[in-house]
Design a protein around this motif. Structure first.
Motif, PDB file in Angstrom:
ATOM      1  N   ASP A   1      11.601 -42.891  -9.418  1.00 39.12           N
ATOM      2  CA  ASP A   1      10.767 -43.730  -8.197  1.00 39.12           C
ATOM      3  C   ASP A   1      10.002 -42.499  -8.064  1.00 39.12           C
ATOM      4  O   ASP A   1       9.326 -42.932  -6.769  1.00 39.12           O
ATOM      5  CB  ASP A   1      12.150 -44.309  -7.343  1.00 39.12           C
ATOM      6  CG  ASP A   1      12.641 -45.831  -7.692  1.00 39.12           C
ATOM      7  OD1 ASP A   1      12.831 -46.315  -8.769  1.00 39.12           O
ATOM      8  OD2 ASP A   1      14.267 -45.565  -7.922  1.00 39.12           O
ATOM      9  N   ARG A   2      10.657 -41.097  -7.337  1.00 40.71           N
ATOM     10  CA  ARG A   2      10.287 -40.239  -6.966  1.00 40.71           C
ATOM     11  C   ARG A   2      10.766 -39.135  -7.709  1.00 40.71           C
ATOM     12  O   ARG A   2      11.765 -38.931  -8.371  1.00 40.71           O
ATOM     13  CB  ARG A   2      10.979 -40.237  -6.085  1.00 40.71           C
ATOM     14  CG  ARG A   2       9.901 -39.248  -5.079  1.00 40.71           C
ATOM     15  CD  ARG A   2      10.547 -38.896  -3.692  1.00 40.71           C
ATOM     16  NE  ARG A   2      10.740 -40.282  -2.534  1.00 40.71           N
ATOM     17  CZ  ARG A   2      10.119 -40.875  -1.937  1.00 40.71           C
ATOM     18  NH1 ARG A   2       8.589 -40.414  -2.065  1.00 40.71           N
ATOM     19  NH2 ARG A   2       9.773 -41.919  -1.150  1.00 40.71           N
TER      20      ARG A   2
ATOM     21  N   LYS B   1      -0.033 -29.808  -9.583  1.00 36.23           N
ATOM     22  CA  LYS B   1       0.570 -31.288  -9.333  1.00 36.23           C
ATOM     23  C   LYS B   1      -0.268 -32.187  -8.993  1.00 36.23           C
ATOM     24  O   LYS B   1       0.458 -32.998  -9.435  1.00 36.23           O
ATOM     25  CB  LYS B   1       1.036 -30.754  -8.137  1.00 36.23           C
ATOM     26  CG  LYS B   1       1.918 -32.161  -7.386  1.00 36.23           C
ATOM     27  CD  LYS B   1       1.348 -31.360  -5.262  1.00 36.23           C
ATOM     28  CE  LYS B   1       2.728 -32.797  -5.069  1.00 36.23           C
ATOM     29  NZ  LYS B   1       2.707 -32.437  -3.579  1.00 36.23           N
ATOM     30  N   GLN B   2      -1.185 -32.332  -9.478  1.00 36.34           N
ATOM     31  CA  GLN B   2      -2.756 -33.575  -9.378  1.00 36.34           C
ATOM     32  C   GLN B   2      -2.593 -33.499 -10.479  1.00 36.34           C
ATOM     33  O   GLN B   2      -1.882 -34.810 -10.833  1.00 36.34           O
ATOM     34  CB  GLN B   2      -3.353 -32.536  -9.395  1.00 36.34           C
ATOM     35  CG  GLN B   2      -5.400 -33.239  -9.708  1.00 36.34           C
ATOM     36  CD  GLN B   2      -5.969 -32.617  -9.728  1.00 36.34           C
ATOM     37  OE1 GLN B   2      -6.266 -31.770  -9.094  1.00 36.34           O
ATOM     38  NE2 GLN B   2      -7.491 -32.860 -10.508  1.00 36.34           N
ATOM     39  N   ARG B   3      -2.532 -32.584 -11.997  1.00 42.34           N
ATOM     40  CA  ARG B   3      -1.715 -33.438 -13.190  1.00 42.34           C
ATOM     41  C   ARG B   3      -0.940 -34.394 -13.282  1.00 42.34           C
ATOM     42  O   ARG B   3      -0.839 -35.237 -14.305  1.00 42.34           O
ATOM     43  CB  ARG B   3      -1.590 -32.079 -14.636  1.00 42.34           C
ATOM     44  CG  ARG B   3      -3.523 -31.463 -14.035  1.00 42.34           C
ATOM     45  CD  ARG B   3      -4.114 -32.628 -14.094  1.00 42.34           C
ATOM     46  NE  ARG B   3      -4.374 -33.372 -15.185  1.00 42.34           N
ATOM     47  CZ  ARG B   3      -4.475 -34.824 -15.853  1.00 42.34           C
ATOM     48  NH1 ARG B   3      -5.935 -35.288 -14.918  1.00 42.34           N
ATOM     49  NH2 ARG B   3      -4.799 -35.142 -16.663  1.00 42.34           N
ATOM     50  N   LEU B   4       0.010 -33.779 -13.116  1.00 40.96           N
ATOM     51  CA  LEU B   4       1.595 -34.182 -13.417  1.00 40.96           C
ATOM     52  C   LEU B   4       1.382 -35.842 -12.328  1.00 40.96           C
ATOM     53  O   LEU B   4       1.585 -36.739 -12.780  1.00 40.96           O
ATOM     54  CB  LEU B   4       2.731 -33.933 -12.339  1.00 40.96           C
ATOM     55  CG  LEU B   4       3.566 -32.438 -13.230  1.00 40.96           C
ATOM     56  CD1 LEU B   4       4.217 -31.776 -12.325  1.00 40.96           C
ATOM     57  CD2 LEU B   4       4.388 -32.840 -14.575  1.00 40.96           C
TER      58      LEU B   4
ATOM     59  N   LEU C   1       1.692 -39.560 -13.934  1.00 42.97           N
ATOM     60  CA  LEU C   1       2.548 -40.577 -13.853  1.00 42.97           C
ATOM     61  C   LEU C   1       2.441 -41.431 -12.554  1.00 42.97           C
ATOM     62  O   LEU C   1       2.498 -41.358 -11.546  1.00 42.97           O
ATOM     63  CB  LEU C   1       3.502 -39.250 -13.005  1.00 42.97           C
ATOM     64  CG  LEU C   1       4.486 -39.098 -13.715  1.00 42.97           C
ATOM     65  CD1 LEU C   1       5.438 -38.356 -13.739  1.00 42.97           C
ATOM     66  CD2 LEU C   1       5.864 -40.083 -15.353  1.00 42.97           C
ATOM     67  N   PRO C   2       0.822 -42.098 -12.469  1.00 40.76           N
ATOM     68  CA  PRO C   2       0.695 -43.215 -11.336  1.00 40.76           C
ATOM     69  C   PRO C   2       1.323 -43.859 -10.470  1.00 40.76           C
ATOM     70  O   PRO C   2       0.171 -44.047  -9.660  1.00 40.76           O
ATOM     71  CB  PRO C   2      -1.260 -43.789 -12.363  1.00 40.76           C
ATOM     72  CG  PRO C   2      -0.722 -43.155 -13.941  1.00 40.76           C
ATOM     73  CD  PRO C   2       0.568 -42.550 -14.269  1.00 40.76           C
TER      74      PRO C   2
END
Length: 391
Positions: free
Chosen positions: A311-312, A326-329, A333-334
């Protein structure tokens, strides 16, 4: 319940670790109360102390397989213990002193057990605890990995049990993703119905290791890392290359599993650079592609080996400061929020050091520190060797 029923006074502990990036010693000075479900940790002070440049070069050479004599190994072991002891003393300045140190030391070699042949793994962390105890006058627990390895485990990752008690949630499944030189994950299901037995943990693959090596290579040593991922963010990932690299055996191997610079090190980077030649990538493209490998390998790990997506995701370690990573992750994982452990009250920069403070505290109380579902060990064991202070 473990044999520690009596009320326990708050204990001040210093946790020390230098990870596979070999960029310095993370020191966390904490006050700990409770035991497991009631465990509470307050961070009094945290700092990173860089290695002297010559010592860092020697450590990296040993990690890369350079042959040295036993006398040289002893000198490096002592030199690491000395700077770890200095870090432990410096982090306490201006505060009431600690009564315990938990020192992970510096990993210079890690060989996981081979699947199926019954062999034991092997691991070596330098910076001997006995010398740290002698120099600081504070009882020191060190050599945490060997007890798990001795019964057939990987000795890694060791942090999931600490994550379970500091970062679990009653309703939420969480992935605690550490991104140091190597990435490792602790999957924590909601805190109910034998939740601890359902936890999982393993090394996901490269974290910052290939990125840092690539930056050093591309700048002829002028830079050691890509701050916030700013350079990689100007490039374009080459997705066919990422898919090619993800076919590597390690990423297909089911957990429990562990790895290190022995696999994702200089030789691996050289192969990556050779593979990239056909695509005529710019330096920024190469960094973007290696960053994509770290992100994609983490997500591939989740999708392949977890019972469900979390969930997170909560990031920690140096890689949590890489905003492009972090942005690519988050892009991969949208539907899952990707945050840092800072946002739930545990320092992302010093969580690993905090964990080894807790493991030392548990060792003194006689509480096991490993999580068999993460390390592959057949049972729980006490972790760490205690070196009493003789002050």
């Amino acid at each position: 319940m473990h044999p520690t029923e009596q009320a326990i006074l708050p204990t001040r502990v210093v946790g020390l670790i230098s990870g596979t990036s070999v960029d310095g010693i993370d020191a966390a000075f904490v006050e700990i109360t409770g035991q497991e479900l009631d465990l509470k940790v307050e961070l009094i002070s945290g700092a990173t102390y860089p290695y002297p440049a010559d010592l860092r070069e020697k450590i990296l050479a040993v990690c890369a397989g350079e042959a040295i004599s036993m006398a040289e190994l002893a000198e490096i072991d002592d030199a690491i213990a000395f700077v770890f002891a200095q870090a432990a003393q410096n982090i306490q300045i201006g505060h009431q002193p600690a009564t315990l140190i938990g020192s992970h030391g510096q990993t210079v070699y890690h060989r996981p057990p081979k699947h199926g042949d019954g062999s034991l793994g092997y691991t070596l962390q330098l910076g001997r605890g006995a010398l740290i105890a002698h120099l600081t006058g504070i009882t020191t627990v060190s050599n945490f990995r060997v007890a798990d390895i001795a019964i057939g485990g990987h000795g890694a990752p060791l942090v999931p049990r600490v994550d379970a008690y500091l970062l679990s949630h009653p309703q939420e499944a969480r992935c605690i993703q550490n991104i140091g030189g190597i990435g490792n994950v602790a999957y924590i299901p909601p805190r109910r119905d034998n939740w601890l037995e359902k936890m999982r943990g393993w090394d996901t693959g490269p974290g910052n290791s290939l990125l840092d090596l690539a930056v050093e290579h591309l700048t002829n040593g002028a830079k050691k890392y890509d701050e916030s991922g700013q350079w990689a963010a100007t490039g374009t990932p080459c997705h066919p290359l990422v898919e090619q690299w993800l076919a590597q055996d390690y990423f297909q191997l089911p957990p429990p599993k562990s790895t290190g610079r022995e696999l994702f090190g200089v030789t691996y980077l050289q192969q990556c650079l050779q593979d990239a030649e056909v695509y005529q990538l710019s330096p920024a493209d190469i960094l973007a592609t290696l960053t994509e490998l770290t992100a994609a390998s983490i997500v591939h790990s989740y999708r392949t080996f977890l019972p469900q997506l979390p969930d997170r995701v909560l990031l920690c370690g140096g890689g949590s400061r890489n905003l492009y990573l972090k942005q690519r992750l988050q892009s991969l994982l949208p539907a899952v929020p990707v945050l840092t452990t800072d946002e739930v009250g545990v320092s992302a920069d010093f969580k690993e050091a905090i964990a080894f403070a807790v493991l030392a505290y548990w060792r003194q109380l006689g509480i096991p520190g490993n999580l068999p579902s993460a390390t592959g060990a057949p049972r729980e064991v006490l972790l760490g060797e205690i070196h009493p202070s003789h002050d």
